[in-house]
Design an enzyme around this catalytic site. Structure first.
Site, PDB file in Angstrom:
ATOM      1  N   ASN A 160     -51.280 -25.165  -4.521  1.00  0.00           N
ATOM      2  CA  ASN A 160     -49.947 -25.776  -4.535  1.00  0.00           C
ATOM      3  C   ASN A 160     -48.907 -24.666  -4.671  1.00  0.00           C
ATOM      4  O   ASN A 160     -48.716 -24.127  -5.758  1.00  0.00           O
ATOM      5  CB  ASN A 160     -49.870 -26.768  -5.711  1.00  0.00           C
ATOM      6  CG  ASN A 160     -48.511 -27.440  -5.806  1.00  0.00           C
ATOM      7  OD1 ASN A 160     -47.649 -27.242  -4.953  1.00  0.00           O
ATOM      8  ND2 ASN A 160     -48.317 -28.233  -6.846  1.00  0.00           N
ATOM      9  N   TRP A 161     -48.269 -24.362  -3.558  1.00  0.00           N
ATOM     10  CA  TRP A 161     -47.295 -23.252  -3.561  1.00  0.00           C
ATOM     11  C   TRP A 161     -45.944 -23.678  -4.147  1.00  0.00           C
ATOM     12  O   TRP A 161     -45.018 -22.877  -4.197  1.00  0.00           O
ATOM     13  CB  TRP A 161     -47.118 -22.701  -2.143  1.00  0.00           C
ATOM     14  CG  TRP A 161     -48.328 -21.982  -1.616  1.00  0.00           C
ATOM     15  CD1 TRP A 161     -49.452 -21.658  -2.326  1.00  0.00           C
ATOM     16  CD2 TRP A 161     -48.549 -21.502  -0.284  1.00  0.00           C
ATOM     17  NE1 TRP A 161     -50.347 -21.006  -1.518  1.00  0.00           N
ATOM     18  CE2 TRP A 161     -49.825 -20.897  -0.259  1.00  0.00           C
ATOM     19  CE3 TRP A 161     -47.800 -21.520   0.900  1.00  0.00           C
ATOM     20  CZ2 TRP A 161     -50.358 -20.312   0.898  1.00  0.00           C
ATOM     21  CZ3 TRP A 161     -48.329 -20.949   2.057  1.00  0.00           C
ATOM     22  CH2 TRP A 161     -49.590 -20.350   2.048  1.00  0.00           C
ATOM     23  N   LYS A 162     -45.840 -24.924  -4.543  1.00  0.00           N
ATOM     24  CA  LYS A 162     -44.621 -25.430  -5.184  1.00  0.00           C
ATOM     25  C   LYS A 162     -43.372 -24.916  -4.454  1.00  0.00           C
ATOM     26  O   LYS A 162     -43.328 -24.921  -3.228  1.00  0.00           O
ATOM     27  CB  LYS A 162     -44.630 -25.060  -6.678  1.00  0.00           C
ATOM     28  CG  LYS A 162     -45.884 -25.560  -7.402  1.00  0.00           C
ATOM     29  CD  LYS A 162     -45.794 -25.462  -8.901  1.00  0.00           C
ATOM     30  CE  LYS A 162     -47.092 -25.977  -9.531  1.00  0.00           C
ATOM     31  NZ  LYS A 162     -47.039 -26.041 -10.975  1.00  0.00           N
TER      32      LYS A 162
ATOM     33  N   HIS B 265     -47.478 -35.652  -8.888  1.00  0.00           N
ATOM     34  CA  HIS B 265     -47.571 -34.376  -9.609  1.00  0.00           C
ATOM     35  C   HIS B 265     -46.723 -34.454 -10.883  1.00  0.00           C
ATOM     36  O   HIS B 265     -45.654 -35.078 -10.892  1.00  0.00           O
ATOM     37  CB  HIS B 265     -47.087 -33.224  -8.718  1.00  0.00           C
ATOM     38  CG  HIS B 265     -47.394 -31.888  -9.324  1.00  0.00           C
ATOM     39  ND1 HIS B 265     -46.596 -31.320 -10.283  1.00  0.00           N
ATOM     40  CD2 HIS B 265     -48.427 -31.033  -9.141  1.00  0.00           C
ATOM     41  CE1 HIS B 265     -47.132 -30.167 -10.663  1.00  0.00           C
ATOM     42  NE2 HIS B 265     -48.245 -29.972  -9.984  1.00  0.00           N
TER      43      HIS B 265
ATOM     44  N   GLU C 286     -54.509 -32.850 -14.332  1.00  0.00           N
ATOM     45  CA  GLU C 286     -53.595 -31.752 -14.662  1.00  0.00           C
ATOM     46  C   GLU C 286     -52.852 -32.106 -15.949  1.00  0.00           C
ATOM     47  O   GLU C 286     -51.772 -32.736 -15.889  1.00  0.00           O
ATOM     48  CB  GLU C 286     -52.579 -31.545 -13.544  1.00  0.00           C
ATOM     49  CG  GLU C 286     -53.179 -31.073 -12.246  1.00  0.00           C
ATOM     50  CD  GLU C 286     -52.183 -30.267 -11.413  1.00  0.00           C
ATOM     51  OE1 GLU C 286     -52.522 -29.151 -11.047  1.00  0.00           O
ATOM     52  OE2 GLU C 286     -51.069 -30.741 -11.160  1.00  0.00           O
TER      53      GLU C 286
ATOM     54  N   GLY D 242     -48.451 -24.471 -15.752  1.00  0.00           N
ATOM     55  CA  GLY D 242     -47.469 -23.384 -15.790  1.00  0.00           C
ATOM     56  C   GLY D 242     -47.238 -22.786 -17.164  1.00  0.00           C
ATOM     57  O   GLY D 242     -46.247 -22.089 -17.377  1.00  0.00           O
TER      58      GLY D 242
ATOM     59  N   GLY E 180     -51.451 -23.590  -9.080  1.00  0.00           N
ATOM     60  CA  GLY E 180     -50.046 -23.345  -8.770  1.00  0.00           C
ATOM     61  C   GLY E 180     -49.768 -21.863  -8.624  1.00  0.00           C
ATOM     62  O   GLY E 180     -50.098 -21.250  -7.597  1.00  0.00           O
TER      63      GLY E 180
HETATM   64  P1  13P Z   1     -50.233 -23.626 -12.547  1.00  0.00           P
HETATM   65  O1  13P Z   1     -51.554 -23.211 -11.918  1.00  0.00           O
HETATM   66  O2  13P Z   1     -49.116 -22.686 -12.215  1.00  0.00           O
HETATM   67  O3  13P Z   1     -50.393 -23.881 -14.008  1.00  0.00           O
HETATM   68  O4  13P Z   1     -49.819 -25.005 -11.894  1.00  0.00           O
HETATM   69  C1  13P Z   1     -50.768 -26.015 -11.788  1.00  0.00           C
HETATM   70  C2  13P Z   1     -50.240 -27.068 -10.909  1.00  0.00           C
HETATM   71  O5  13P Z   1     -49.266 -27.720 -11.228  1.00  0.00           O
HETATM   72  C3  13P Z   1     -50.900 -27.273  -9.624  1.00  0.00           C
HETATM   73  O6  13P Z   1     -50.444 -28.435  -9.006  1.00  0.00           O
END
Ligand code: 13P
Length: 254
Positions: A12-14, A97, A169, A175, A234
């Site tokens: 997930n490149w957000k 999400h 998650e 994060g 992420g």
């Molecule tokens: P991180 O790997 O940055 O903690 O994020 C996880 C996430 O939200 C994946 O969708």
């Protein structure tokens, strides 16, 4: 990990990468040799989607939508429908999400509407569920997850053989660097799979992945767990070096 088990590596490149950065990362990933057990999907920003789809046109790496809207077309400024993502070459779609739920106020009801729209296309839904720190501390984690799963899947009409991915998650792990203990992720994954099968049918294809501060040094511990079929990553997926280390770790666990 049995031989037949697929491993989902979901990136997930957000909102980390712009168009040029996304295409550059996709170009580097295209050159990677994967094994047939690995299912790799990247979720770029909507703006980078067509560039990334183009890069992966002759590769086994799939592309997914980070967020979709449940109406196909209309006066909905700023939204993009599941149908439009499917037409643009996506194969997967994230829904619910925690950043959508907690930063943009999306409810279980909205997630359900989006799942129905996703199922009207050929996209595979990746439903994200997870509890907050307060909910965990007060012993409500399982209850919160069950409500999210029930809202998403109860009386859902879907064709035979549809595949569902659920990402566990925990909000407190996303994060933050505070990854969930792999045994606890496994326990939650087992519950999610049980509820999923109960609601979608015993023969339904429900795969659970873990997400939240997955890094090269902890990914193997999740992939070892029997009910964890992969990871949704992420920050560490948006950098070539850390993502390749995660892929390498997954390759050695198949
Ligand atoms: P991180 O790997 O940055 O903690 O994020 C996880 C996430 O939200 C994946 O969708």
């Amino acid at each position: 990990m049995t031989d037949s088990k697929k491993i989902y590596l979901l990136a997930n490149w957000k909102m980390y990468l712009d168009l040029a950065e996304s295409v550059a990362l996709a170009t580097a990933l295209r050159a990677q040799k994967l094994s047939p057990e690995i299912v790799m999907t990247v979720f770029p920003s909507a703006l980078a989607l067509s560039g990334v789809v183009n890069e992966f046109s002759d590769s086994d790496i799939a592309v997914g939508a980070q967020n979709t809207y449940f109406v196909d077309k209309g006066g909905l400024t700023g939204e993009i429908s599941a149908a439009m993502f499917a037409a643009a070459g996506c194969q997967y779609a994230l829904v619910g999400h925690s950043e959508r739920r907690h930063l943009f106020g999306e409810s279980n009801h909205l997630a359900r509407q989006k799942i129905e729209a996703i199922l009207a296309t050929n996209l595979v839904p990746v439903l994200c569920v997870g509890e907050t720190k307060e909910q965990r501390d007060s012993g409500e984690a399982a209850e919160v997850l069950e409500a999210q799963i029930r809202s998403a899947f109860t009386d859902l009409t879907c064709g035979q053989g549809r595949q569902f991915i659920v990402a566990y998650e925990p909000v407190w792990a996303v994060g933050t660097g505070a990854a969930c203990d792999p045994f606890e992720a496994e326990r939650m994954a087992g519950l999610i799979e049980t509820w999923g099968r109960l609601l979608l049918g015993e023969n339904s294809e429900v795969f659970v992945v873990y997400g939240g501060s997955v890094r090269p040094d902890n990914v193997a511990a999740y992939l070892k767990e029997p009910h964890v079929s992969g990871v949704l990553v992420g920050a560490a997926s948006s950098r070539l070096d850390t993502w390749l280390e995660i892929v390498q770790s997954a390759l050695t666990s198949v």
